[in-house]
Design an enzyme around this catalytic site. Sequence first.
Site, PDB file in Angstrom:
ATOM      1  N   ALA A   1      19.085  37.052  59.322  1.00 20.48           N
ATOM      2  CA  ALA A   1      18.784  35.784  59.175  1.00 20.48           C
ATOM      3  C   ALA A   1      17.800  35.545  58.091  1.00 20.48           C
ATOM      4  O   ALA A   1      17.702  36.265  57.276  1.00 20.48           O
ATOM      5  CB  ALA A   1      17.414  35.734  60.557  1.00 20.48           C
ATOM      6  N   LYS A   2      17.262  34.261  57.861  1.00 16.42           N
ATOM      7  CA  LYS A   2      16.779  33.788  56.410  1.00 16.42           C
ATOM      8  C   LYS A   2      15.516  34.816  56.455  1.00 16.42           C
ATOM      9  O   LYS A   2      15.097  34.921  55.213  1.00 16.42           O
ATOM     10  CB  LYS A   2      16.394  32.249  56.651  1.00 16.42           C
ATOM     11  CG  LYS A   2      17.608  31.491  56.710  1.00 16.42           C
ATOM     12  CD  LYS A   2      17.304  30.016  56.450  1.00 16.42           C
ATOM     13  CE  LYS A   2      16.679  29.374  57.791  1.00 16.42           C
ATOM     14  NZ  LYS A   2      16.451  27.846  57.516  1.00 16.42           N
ATOM     15  N   ARG A   3      14.699  34.851  57.459  1.00 15.72           N
ATOM     16  CA  ARG A   3      13.626  35.681  57.545  1.00 15.72           C
ATOM     17  C   ARG A   3      14.001  37.201  56.486  1.00 15.72           C
ATOM     18  O   ARG A   3      12.704  37.892  56.239  1.00 15.72           O
ATOM     19  CB  ARG A   3      12.921  35.961  58.583  1.00 15.72           C
ATOM     20  CG  ARG A   3      13.717  36.674  59.668  1.00 15.72           C
ATOM     21  CD  ARG A   3      12.929  36.954  60.907  1.00 15.72           C
ATOM     22  NE  ARG A   3      13.369  37.437  62.029  1.00 15.72           N
ATOM     23  CZ  ARG A   3      14.365  36.828  62.776  1.00 15.72           C
ATOM     24  NH1 ARG A   3      14.640  35.613  62.678  1.00 15.72           N
ATOM     25  NH2 ARG A   3      15.196  37.502  63.908  1.00 15.72           N
TER      26      ARG A   3
END
Length: 306
Positions: free
Chosen positions: A234-236
Amino acid sequence: MGSGRFAPSPSGELHLGNLRTAILAWLFARSTSRGFLMRVEDLDRARAGAEELQLADLAAIGLTWDGEIVRQSERSGLYAEALGDLRARGLLYECFCTRRDIAEASSAPHAAPGTYPGTCRDLTEAERAAKRGLRPAAWRLRTEAETFTVTDVLHGQYTGVVDDFVVLRNDGVPAYNLAVVIDDVAQGIDQVVRGDDLLSSAPRQAYLARLFGAEPPVYAHVPLALNAAGKRLAKRDGSVTLGQLAHVGIDAAAARAMILASLGLPGDSLSAALAAFDPALLPTQPWVFTTDPGAHASGKPIGWPS
């Protein structure tokens, strides 16, 4: 010969796992002399500007597609026609169950986890009228099979549950399982390449395609990209989008080379990868990707897969 496709939801920037799946969809289509179509699945979760960013990133890694881009938000008439056909054939019924109702029912002994138990399937008209005053209804498909088998290039014959799944949500939005089937049939899609987290939904979709007189596509459900903790990327997780990678000195060509290397393919170009592409040689395990510099004692740049 039909077509393959890539169909992102414009909910944000694509990360390397999404781009990897897009490249695989392109390789599968082009290696089998199919067309390659782009479809934006924007019935919900659409974020302003996300479509433009996603298409720009796909172009930046060298992907090309055929024809005009199709957007689900512009196809409401097609979905309404399909729902009308199913309703006229007596294949739809109203469902008033909440998620909690379904979770409690599917946790009962002998119930298949996550499947709909048929609570509203045989309500009387009086019972339905009473429930309409309490909450809006979703519409479910009245299925006549408990399982359905699909063919997957990577997984072989896969048999999964087919329950009475939702085709129209209670907010009036066509459900994913309906929209994706109608779009694939209308566009002549006969090859679907996507993440293997969607494998369990393929039997439902193939069953629905058959109800519309269409031959289900050949599937290829590919392994996902995971972070160092074994969770979906995920982007995180750090520098995992092209924009984030650019800030640490990794351009689109280098990001593409990372993806192709994770597939065991030459990273010089997509054309070189296409010449070497063989589905039988693809990795069968997820791609574990980390942006932790300490994990790269070999001196590979930050963002290289572990």
